[in-house]
Write a protein that holds these residues in place. Structure first.
Motif, PDB file in Angstrom:
ATOM      1  N   PHE A  24      63.180  56.409  46.743  1.00 54.00           N
ATOM      2  CA  PHE A  24      63.374  57.672  46.648  1.00 54.00           C
ATOM      3  C   PHE A  24      63.971  58.333  48.439  1.00 54.00           C
ATOM      4  CE2 PHE A  24      61.268  58.685  43.245  1.00 54.00           C
ATOM      5  CZ  PHE A  24      62.183  58.192  42.120  1.00 54.00           C
ATOM      6  N   ASN A  25      65.102  58.545  49.279  1.00 55.27           N
ATOM      7  CA  ASN A  25      65.879  59.086  49.914  1.00 55.27           C
ATOM      8  C   ASN A  25      65.906  60.879  50.109  1.00 55.27           C
ATOM      9  OD1 ASN A  25      67.864  59.371  49.755  1.00 55.27           O
ATOM     10  ND2 ASN A  25      68.820  57.069  50.423  1.00 55.27           N
ATOM     11  N   GLY A  26      65.965  61.607  49.250  1.00 56.88           N
ATOM     12  CA  GLY A  26      66.373  62.786  48.935  1.00 56.88           C
ATOM     13  C   GLY A  26      65.651  63.798  47.648  1.00 56.88           C
ATOM     14  N   LEU A  27      66.307  64.686  47.739  1.00 57.30           N
ATOM     15  CA  LEU A  27      66.427  65.913  46.596  1.00 57.30           C
ATOM     16  C   LEU A  27      67.185  66.820  46.188  1.00 57.30           C
ATOM     17  CD1 LEU A  27      64.444  67.719  45.072  1.00 57.30           C
ATOM     18  CD2 LEU A  27      63.055  68.628  47.075  1.00 57.30           C
ATOM     19  N   VAL A  28      66.661  67.342  45.411  1.00 55.95           N
ATOM     20  CA  VAL A  28      68.369  67.900  44.700  1.00 55.95           C
ATOM     21  C   VAL A  28      67.373  69.087  43.912  1.00 55.95           C
ATOM     22  CG1 VAL A  28      70.239  68.168  43.574  1.00 55.95           C
ATOM     23  CG2 VAL A  28      70.083  65.834  44.558  1.00 55.95           C
ATOM     24  N   TRP A  63      65.716  70.158  39.551  1.00 55.74           N
ATOM     25  CA  TRP A  63      64.843  69.260  40.658  1.00 55.74           C
ATOM     26  C   TRP A  63      64.972  67.463  40.149  1.00 55.74           C
ATOM     27  CZ3 TRP A  63      61.358  65.762  40.557  1.00 55.74           C
ATOM     28  CH2 TRP A  63      60.288  65.434  39.156  1.00 55.74           C
ATOM     29  N   CYS A  64      65.577  66.997  41.264  1.00 54.24           N
ATOM     30  CA  CYS A  64      65.429  65.631  41.103  1.00 54.24           C
ATOM     31  C   CYS A  64      65.295  64.831  42.815  1.00 54.24           C
ATOM     32  CB  CYS A  64      67.293  64.730  40.542  1.00 54.24           C
ATOM     33  SG  CYS A  64      67.660  63.582  40.634  1.00 54.24           S
ATOM     34  N   LEU A  65      64.632  63.589  42.266  1.00 57.66           N
ATOM     35  CA  LEU A  65      64.183  63.000  43.492  1.00 57.66           C
ATOM     36  C   LEU A  65      64.692  61.839  43.081  1.00 57.66           C
ATOM     37  CD1 LEU A  65      60.671  63.123  43.657  1.00 57.66           C
ATOM     38  CD2 LEU A  65      62.426  63.855  44.863  1.00 57.66           C
ATOM     39  N   LEU A 106      68.897  68.014  50.253  1.00 53.05           N
ATOM     40  CA  LEU A 106      67.810  67.272  51.474  1.00 53.05           C
ATOM     41  C   LEU A 106      67.648  65.873  50.914  1.00 53.05           C
ATOM     42  CD1 LEU A 106      66.709  68.781  53.997  1.00 53.05           C
ATOM     43  CD2 LEU A 106      64.278  68.694  52.472  1.00 53.05           C
ATOM     44  N   ALA A 107      68.824  65.507  52.264  1.00 55.22           N
ATOM     45  CA  ALA A 107      68.780  63.907  52.232  1.00 55.22           C
ATOM     46  C   ALA A 107      68.070  63.603  53.666  1.00 55.22           C
ATOM     47  CB  ALA A 107      69.858  63.462  52.086  1.00 55.22           C
ATOM     48  N   GLY A 108      67.733  62.034  53.974  1.00 55.48           N
ATOM     49  CA  GLY A 108      67.917  61.171  55.285  1.00 55.48           C
ATOM     50  C   GLY A 108      66.506  61.657  56.082  1.00 55.48           C
ATOM     51  N   ALA A 109      66.363  62.057  56.974  1.00 56.28           N
ATOM     52  CA  ALA A 109      64.921  62.286  57.778  1.00 56.28           C
ATOM     53  C   ALA A 109      64.985  62.949  57.626  1.00 56.28           C
ATOM     54  CB  ALA A 109      65.224  62.314  59.329  1.00 56.28           C
TER      55      ALA A 109
END
Length: 202
Positions: free
Chosen positions: A170-174, A88-90, A56-59
């Motif tokens: 940070f602008n995304g979560l994996v 997980w990763c930020l 999940l990235a961006g807005a």
């Protein structure tokens, strides 16, 4: 017969049989590889499916992520053959190795749960459990005052990293891997919870 989801982790059941009773199995899967994957429905031919990977990235990410403070709690395991597997990763870039990254890791090669942190391109590794202690369970990671990162594995003592974390980048979560790494979790995530505040150590 061995009934298992992760026999390499010692979590399995066995049935010796009695020579006369029957056994019904559903959803069984035989794979070539060092670790199990999720169930792939098939009929008469082999089939494949996309990797168990979500991002999940961006807005869609910044709308709920709190850069000032937060807590991530994960319950899971890994049975893969590589050294590190990330539930997980930020990061500041979900598609490549990042200059700002915070990730949980089940380290299979040394049976550890740890937190991996990268700040301005320099990596800082903090081992949370001693070598050989475990490679599955609960890992809680929190950031807050001074943007210091603290963590607790398996309900143990809280460890705080010495350097600040650039969470504002940070602008995304994996989920199920780390940004730009060959570190698929190769295991199970039973629960992943994010709190937009720094929970107390207790």
């Amino acid at each position: 017969l061995v009934i298992a989801n992760s026999p390499t982790m010692g979590r399995f059941e066995t049935y010796a049989g009695d020579g006369s009773s029957g056994l019904y199995l559903w959803g069984t899967q035989l794979e070539v590889g060092s670790s199990p994957t999720s169930y792939i429905p098939t009929t008469s031919a082999a089939a494949s499916r996309s990797a168990d990977l979500a991002s999940l990235a961006g807005a869609g990410f910044t709308s709920w992520f709190n850069a000032g403070e937060g807590t991530v709690v994960v319950d899971g395991d890994s049975a893969g053959a590589l050294a590190g597997h990330y539930p997980w990763c930020l990061s500041d870039n979900i598609n490549s190795q990042s200059s700002a990254m915070l990730a949980a890791q089940f380290r299979v090669s040394s049976n550890q749960i740890r937190v991996w942190q990268s700040t301005s391109g320099g990596s800082l590794d903090d081992f949370i459990t001693p070598s050989g202690a475990n490679k599955y369970g609960r890992l809680s990671v929190a950031y807050g005052a001074g943007l210091k990162v603290s963590a607790s594995a398996l309900g143990g003592a809280v460890v705080t990293m010495a350097s600040n974390m650039q969470t504002s980048l940070f602008n995304g979560l994996v989920i199920g891997n780390a940004a730009g790494f060959a570190g698929a979790v190769n295991g199970h995530i039973s629960r992943l919870t994010y709190y937009p505040k720094r929970l107390p150590n207790a």
